[in-house]
Design an enzyme around this catalytic site. Structure first.
Site, PDB file in Angstrom:
ATOM      1  N   CYS A   2       9.126  -4.185 -19.513  1.00  0.00           N
ATOM      2  CA  CYS A   2       9.506  -3.908 -21.024  1.00  0.00           C
ATOM      3  C   CYS A   2       8.493  -3.048 -21.672  1.00  0.00           C
ATOM      4  O   CYS A   2       7.236  -3.173 -21.411  1.00  0.00           O
ATOM      5  CB  CYS A   2       9.821  -5.214 -21.487  1.00  0.00           C
ATOM      6  SG  CYS A   2      11.030  -6.048 -20.871  1.00  0.00           S
ATOM      7  N   ARG A  27       8.143   2.484 -16.939  1.00  0.00           N
ATOM      8  CA  ARG A  27       8.103   0.801 -16.897  1.00  0.00           C
ATOM      9  C   ARG A  27       9.134   0.348 -16.513  1.00  0.00           C
ATOM     10  O   ARG A  27       9.224  -0.637 -15.841  1.00  0.00           O
ATOM     11  CB  ARG A  27       7.433   0.395 -17.977  1.00  0.00           C
ATOM     12  CG  ARG A  27       6.076   0.719 -18.317  1.00  0.00           C
ATOM     13  CD  ARG A  27       5.760   0.378 -19.644  1.00  0.00           C
ATOM     14  NE  ARG A  27       5.349  -1.154 -19.761  1.00  0.00           N
ATOM     15  CZ  ARG A  27       4.530  -1.844 -19.747  1.00  0.00           C
ATOM     16  NH1 ARG A  27       3.490  -1.124 -19.245  1.00  0.00           N
ATOM     17  NH2 ARG A  27       4.504  -2.966 -19.682  1.00  0.00           N
ATOM     18  N   TRP A  75      13.999  -4.639 -20.169  1.00  0.00           N
ATOM     19  CA  TRP A  75      14.702  -4.894 -18.778  1.00  0.00           C
ATOM     20  C   TRP A  75      15.106  -6.505 -18.627  1.00  0.00           C
ATOM     21  O   TRP A  75      14.549  -7.331 -19.162  1.00  0.00           O
ATOM     22  CB  TRP A  75      13.506  -4.734 -17.931  1.00  0.00           C
ATOM     23  CG  TRP A  75      13.987  -4.988 -16.269  1.00  0.00           C
ATOM     24  CD1 TRP A  75      13.844  -5.848 -15.528  1.00  0.00           C
ATOM     25  CD2 TRP A  75      15.126  -4.014 -15.695  1.00  0.00           C
ATOM     26  NE1 TRP A  75      14.676  -6.044 -14.125  1.00  0.00           N
ATOM     27  CE2 TRP A  75      15.386  -4.686 -14.523  1.00  0.00           C
ATOM     28  CE3 TRP A  75      15.503  -2.925 -16.088  1.00  0.00           C
ATOM     29  CZ2 TRP A  75      16.293  -4.070 -13.555  1.00  0.00           C
ATOM     30  CZ3 TRP A  75      16.411  -2.139 -15.010  1.00  0.00           C
ATOM     31  CH2 TRP A  75      16.481  -2.837 -13.734  1.00  0.00           C
ATOM     32  N   ASN A 100       8.003  -8.663 -24.902  1.00  0.00           N
ATOM     33  CA  ASN A 100       7.934  -8.631 -23.517  1.00  0.00           C
ATOM     34  C   ASN A 100       7.649 -10.113 -23.164  1.00  0.00           C
ATOM     35  O   ASN A 100       6.719 -10.653 -23.655  1.00  0.00           O
ATOM     36  CB  ASN A 100       6.779  -7.793 -23.168  1.00  0.00           C
ATOM     37  CG  ASN A 100       7.072  -6.310 -23.346  1.00  0.00           C
ATOM     38  OD1 ASN A 100       8.116  -6.105 -23.803  1.00  0.00           O
ATOM     39  ND2 ASN A 100       6.139  -5.272 -23.337  1.00  0.00           N
ATOM     40  N   GLY A 101       8.038 -10.361 -21.675  1.00  0.00           N
ATOM     41  CA  GLY A 101       7.916 -11.689 -21.048  1.00  0.00           C
ATOM     42  C   GLY A 101       9.034 -12.568 -21.147  1.00  0.00           C
ATOM     43  O   GLY A 101      10.233 -12.078 -21.358  1.00  0.00           O
ATOM     44  N   GLU A 485       1.398   0.438   8.911  1.00  0.00           N
ATOM     45  CA  GLU A 485       1.362   1.168   7.838  1.00  0.00           C
ATOM     46  C   GLU A 485       0.270   2.157   7.910  1.00  0.00           C
ATOM     47  O   GLU A 485       0.446   3.540   7.404  1.00  0.00           O
ATOM     48  CB  GLU A 485       1.421   0.357   6.416  1.00  0.00           C
ATOM     49  CG  GLU A 485       1.371   1.142   5.189  1.00  0.00           C
ATOM     50  CD  GLU A 485       2.350   1.900   5.037  1.00  0.00           C
ATOM     51  OE1 GLU A 485       2.345   2.910   3.974  1.00  0.00           O
ATOM     52  OE2 GLU A 485       3.567   1.920   5.528  1.00  0.00           O
ATOM     53  N   LYS A 489       0.795   6.317   7.655  1.00  0.00           N
ATOM     54  CA  LYS A 489       0.002   7.087   6.798  1.00  0.00           C
ATOM     55  C   LYS A 489      -0.637   8.402   7.419  1.00  0.00           C
ATOM     56  O   LYS A 489      -0.597   9.592   7.236  1.00  0.00           O
ATOM     57  CB  LYS A 489      -1.069   6.527   5.946  1.00  0.00           C
ATOM     58  CG  LYS A 489      -0.338   5.496   4.958  1.00  0.00           C
ATOM     59  CD  LYS A 489       0.222   6.495   3.743  1.00  0.00           C
ATOM     60  CE  LYS A 489       1.525   5.849   3.176  1.00  0.00           C
ATOM     61  NZ  LYS A 489       2.769   5.504   4.110  1.00  0.00           N
ATOM     62  N   GLU A 492       1.827  11.035   9.016  1.00  0.00           N
ATOM     63  CA  GLU A 492       2.454  11.621   7.988  1.00  0.00           C
ATOM     64  C   GLU A 492       1.674  12.768   7.365  1.00  0.00           C
ATOM     65  O   GLU A 492       2.257  13.726   7.125  1.00  0.00           O
ATOM     66  CB  GLU A 492       2.788  10.522   6.823  1.00  0.00           C
ATOM     67  CG  GLU A 492       3.881   9.610   6.789  1.00  0.00           C
ATOM     68  CD  GLU A 492       4.355   8.682   5.865  1.00  0.00           C
ATOM     69  OE1 GLU A 492       5.399   8.853   5.286  1.00  0.00           O
ATOM     70  OE2 GLU A 492       3.206   8.188   5.215  1.00  0.00           O
ATOM     71  N   HIS A 508      -0.901  -5.320  27.729  1.00  0.00           N
ATOM     72  CA  HIS A 508       0.565  -5.094  28.237  1.00  0.00           C
ATOM     73  C   HIS A 508       1.006  -3.877  28.142  1.00  0.00           C
ATOM     74  O   HIS A 508       2.264  -3.410  28.270  1.00  0.00           O
ATOM     75  CB  HIS A 508       1.513  -6.089  27.248  1.00  0.00           C
ATOM     76  CG  HIS A 508       1.127  -7.598  27.644  1.00  0.00           C
ATOM     77  ND1 HIS A 508       1.444  -8.239  28.894  1.00  0.00           N
ATOM     78  CD2 HIS A 508       0.828  -8.285  26.757  1.00  0.00           C
ATOM     79  CE1 HIS A 508       1.149  -9.478  28.469  1.00  0.00           C
ATOM     80  NE2 HIS A 508       0.624  -9.725  27.310  1.00  0.00           N
ATOM     81  N   LYS A 607      10.227  12.810  -0.628  1.00  0.00           N
ATOM     82  CA  LYS A 607       9.973  11.567  -1.207  1.00  0.00           C
ATOM     83  C   LYS A 607      11.044  10.778  -1.184  1.00  0.00           C
ATOM     84  O   LYS A 607      10.878   9.499  -0.815  1.00  0.00           O
ATOM     85  CB  LYS A 607       9.331  11.985  -2.727  1.00  0.00           C
ATOM     86  CG  LYS A 607       9.017  10.641  -3.246  1.00  0.00           C
ATOM     87  CD  LYS A 607       7.673  10.185  -2.741  1.00  0.00           C
ATOM     88  CE  LYS A 607       7.001   9.019  -3.452  1.00  0.00           C
ATOM     89  NZ  LYS A 607       6.148   8.531  -2.834  1.00  0.00           N
TER      90      LYS A 607
END
Length: 612
Positions: A2, A27, A75, A100-101, A485, A489, A492, A508, A607
Site C-alpha cells: 500500500c 508497489r 492492496w 498500511n499494514g 539459477e 543467468k 541468458e 553419474h 521480459k
C-alpha cells in the site's frame, strides 16, 4: 504494497497527492483515494477502484480544494477491492485515516466500538482506527493526545496518517513495522510511505524510526516523538538517487542497478508482514488463517527463474511446515493427467503475471477443479494472474527492466518463505524456529548489503570465464536450485553454455565433461550437507577441473591451485538461498560485460513471455 501520501502546505494539495500516488503505483494496489480539508473547514473525499487514473477522472469531475490532505493506494487484505473498502476511511464527516499494514486485534476493538454505537461501513480493519480516533479526539479535544492513546490500543504492523476537520492545521502519523518518511519542504511538510512519492516536491527526508509518532503543521512544522512518546530530533537526509524508479542512475546497466536494489526491495517485501515472533497469515487476506489450516498439499507452477524459486520453496515447505509439495514447469503441467490430493493449494509464480504457460495452467486448473484455492505470487498488481487467482501475495520488487530477472527472483524467495512461515504458524503455532527465522528475515536487508559488497572481488573472478564456452554449477539441498539459477543467468546474458547439477550427481555422468576448460562453480553454505559437498569438489579437482567456490566464512576450505574461494557472511540455513543468489548474479553480469553482450536485452529473449 500500500502507499501513503500526506501534505500540509500553503498551496492546493490535490495534484501533489495525486502525483505521489502515481509514483507509488509500482508497489501494488487495487484502489486509491484522498481526503482534503477545505478552507471552510469541510472534509472532502474521493475514492475509486482500480488505477490512480480512475481516481484522477473522479477528481476532474469533482475536485478537492484545500491545502492539507492525505491519500492512499490500497492492496486488499481485509475486504474485497471496492470503493467502500478503499482508503481514506472516515468516522463521521470530520476525520479521515489512511493505513498500511494489519491491525491484528481489530475484531475485539470493533466489537467494543459497536457496543458504543459506532456503525461500520467497510470490511476493513482500518475503520477501527478511524472510530477510535474520533472517540478519543472528542474526549480530549486534542488530535495528538488522542492519537497517542489510540496507538497504545493497536496490535500488529502499521503505518498511519490521520487528519481531522476540527484540527485543520495538522496531520498526525506513526510507523510500527511499516515504513513512513517525512518530506521536509520550504514552509511545508509532507508524509509518505516511500520517498519516491515526494521527490516532485522535496529531496530532504526524515526517516521515522520504529514506534515514532509525528505531527506535521503549517509553515513546515515537524514534531517527532519516540516510542516512549518523548519529543526527539530526527535528522533529515538528502535523497541522493533521483526520482526516476526506472532510470539506470549511476549504474551502467539496469541489471546491475536491479541487483543492487535488492536490499531495498526485500525491505519493501517484508514491510507490514512480520510480527514479533511470527509472520502474519493475513498477508494473504482476512480469511487466510482458516484457509491455511486446511492446506495439506501444495502444487507450485512456474517457468524459468520462477520455477527455481519454487524448487527452493519445496525444501522450506516440507521441512518447516511439514506439507508435501510438488513443483512443476507450467508448460508441462496442463498436458498430463493430474491427480489432485485433497486439500491442495495451487501456487503460481510469475514476475509479470502475464506468463502465458503459467496463466494457461491456472485456467486449466480452474476448469478442472479439485484444488482448495489458487495463490498467485507476483510482482505486477492488476495482471491477469493476480485477477484470476483466489489469493495473492505481491513481491514488491518494483519495476524490473533487465530481461534477466534478479530482484524479482529474490523477492519471490522472500515471499515463499513468508508463505511457509504463515503455514507453520497456522498449523503448528508459535515456536522458537519461527521466532529465529523472523529475526533472520529482519536482518536480511543488511545481510544483502554485505553480500553485494563483494562485487569487486567477483568482477575479478569473472575474467576466468571470458574465453570459456561451457560451465558447470553445483550445489546440494536448497543450493541445487540456486545453482540452476546461476547457470541460467550466465547462459541468458553471456551466451556461455552452462548447466547445473546436484553435486552428488557429478559422478553419474557430468564428471566426463570436467577438464581445465570447464570451470565449475559451487555454492557452499555451512549446512548439514557441507561435508558431502567437499567430497564432491575433490572429485572435480582430481580430474583437473578449475573450481570457483562461494563459501560460508566459517567453512574450513583453503584456496590453492585450481581452487578460487570467495567468502560470504555466515547465514541461517533457510536464508542462505537468498544470499547465495547474489554472487551468481554478479558473476553472470561481469562475464557478460567482458564478452560485450547486450546485458539488459539479451538476444532472442523477452521480459514477459506472453505466448505459449
Amino acid at each position: 504494497m500500500c502507499g501513503i501520501v500526506g501534505a500540509v502546505t500553503d498551496r492546493q494539495v490535490q495534484n501533489i497527492l495525486l502525483e505521489g500516488l502515481r509514483r507509488l503505483e509500482y508497489r501494488g494496489y487495487d484502489s486509491a483515494g484522498m481526503a482534503v480539508i477545505a478552507a471552510d473547514g469541510r472534509l472532502g473525499r474521493q475514492r475509486a477502484v482500480g488505477k490512480v487514473a480512475a481516481l484522477e477522472e473522479k477528481l476532474q469531475a469533482s475536485s478537492l480544494s484545500g491545502s492539507l490532505g492525505i491519500a492512499h493506494t490500497r492492496w486488499a487484505t481485509h475486504g474485497r477491492p471496492s470503493e467502500k473498502n478503499a482508503h481514506p476511511h472516515q468516522s463521521g464527516d470530520k476525520l479521515a485515516v489512511v493505513h498500511n499494514g494489519i491491525i491484528e486485534n481489530y475484531e475485539p476493538l470493533k466489537a467494543e466500538l459497536e457496543r458504543d454505537g459506532y456503525v461500520f461501513h467497510s470490511e476493513t480493519d482500518t475503520e477501527v482506527v478511524a472510530h477510535l480516533m474520533a472517540r478519543e479526539a472528542a474526549r480530549r479535544n486534542d488530535l495528538l493526545s488522542a492519537f497517542r492513546h489510540v496507538v497504545t490500543l493497536l496490535e500488529g504492523a502499521y503505518a498511519l496518517a490521520v487528519t481531522h476537520a476540527d484540527f485543520p492545521d495538522q496531520i498526525v502519523g506513526t510507523r510500527r513495522g511499516s515504513p513512513l518518511v517525512v518530506g521536509v519542504g520550504i514552509e511545508e511538510a509532507f508524509l509518505a510511505s516511500d520517498p519516491l512519492a515526494l521527490l516532485q516536491v522535496t529531496d530532504r527526508f526524515i526517516y521515522l524510526q520504529e514506534g515514532d509518532l509525528v505531527r506535521l503543521g503549517r509553515h513546515g512544522s515537524v514534531e517527532v516523538f519516540d516510542a516512549e512518546q518523548q519529543p526527539v530530533k530526527r535528522d533529515s537526509t538528502i535523497f541522493e538517487h533521483g526520482d526516476n524508479a526506472v532510470s539506470r542512475g549511476e549504474y551502467r546497466h539496469f541489471m546491475l542497478k536491479e541487483i543492487f536494489d535488492q536490499s531495498q526491495v526485500i525491505t519493501h517485501t517484508l514491510e507490514g508482514r512480520l510480527g514479533e515472533r511470527h509472520v502474519f497469515p493475513r498477508i494473504l487476506g482476512a480469511d487466510a488463517d482458516e484457509l491455511l489450516s486446511r492446506v495439506h498439499n501444495i502444487q507450485i507452477i512456474a517457468c524459468g527463474t520462477s520455477y527455481h524459486a519454487g524448487m527452493v520453496a519445496r525444501y522450506w515447505l516440507e521441512k518447516l511446515a511439514g506439507i508435501p509439495t510438488q513443483v512443476e514447469v507450467a508448460s508441462e503441467y496442463r498436458y498430463r493427467e493430474v491427480v489432485v490430493p485433497q486439500g491442495t493449494l495451487f501456487v503460481t509464480l510469475s514476475q509479470s503475471g502475464e506468463t502465458a504457460d503459467t496463466l494457461a495452467a491456472l485456467r486449466h486448473t480452474a476448469q478442472k477443479g479439485g484444488y482448495l484455492a489458487s495463490l498467485a505470487i507476483c510482482n505486477v498488481p492488476g495482471s491477469s494472474l493476480v485477477r484470476e487467482s483466489d489469493l495473492t501475495l505481491m513481491t514488491q520488487a518494483g519495476p524490473e527492466i533487465g530481461v534477466a530477472s534478479t530482484k524479482a527472483f529474490t523477492t519471490q524467495l522472500v515471499s515463499l518463505l513468508l508463505l511457509t512461515l504463515a503455514l507453520r504458524q497456522v498449523q503448528h503455532g508459535d515456536d522458537e524456529v519461527q521466532a529465529r527465522l523472523v529475526s533472520a528475515l529482519r536482518g536480511l536487508p543488511q545481510l544483502i548489503s554485505r553480500g553485494l559488497a563483494l562485487d569487486s572481488a567477483i568482477e575479478g573472478l569473472s575474467a576466468a570465464f571470458a574465453d570459456k564456452h561451457h560451465a558447470l554449477f553445483v550445489g546440494r539441498g536448497t543450493m541445487f536450485p540456486i545453482a540452476l539459477e546461476g547457470a541460467l543467468k550466465l547462459k541468458e546474458i553471456s551466451y556461455i553454455h552452462a548447466e547445473a547439477y546436484p553435486a552428488g550427481e557429478l559422478k553419474h555422468g557430468p564428471l566426463a565433461l570436467v577438464d581445465a576448460d570447464m570451470p565449475v562453480v559451487a555454492v557452499a553454505p555451512n549446512d548439514e550437507l557441507i561435508g558431502k559437498l567437499k567430497s564432491n569438489l575433490q572429485e572435480v579437482r582430481a580430474r583437473g577441473g578449475e573450481l570457483f567456490v562461494f563459501a560460508d566464512e566459517n567453512i574450513a576450505l583453503e584456496e590453492g591451485e585450481g581452487i578460487h574461494l570467495l567468502r560470504l557472511p555466515a547465514v541461517d540455513e533457510f536464508i542462505a538461498p537468498i544470499l547465495y543468489t547474489l554472487p551468481l548474479q554478479l558473476l553472470a553480469y561481469h562475464v557478460a560485460v567482458l564478452k560485450g553482450t547486450d546485458v539488459d536485452q539479451p538476444r532472442n529473449l523477452a521480459k514477459s513471455v506472453t505466448v505459449e
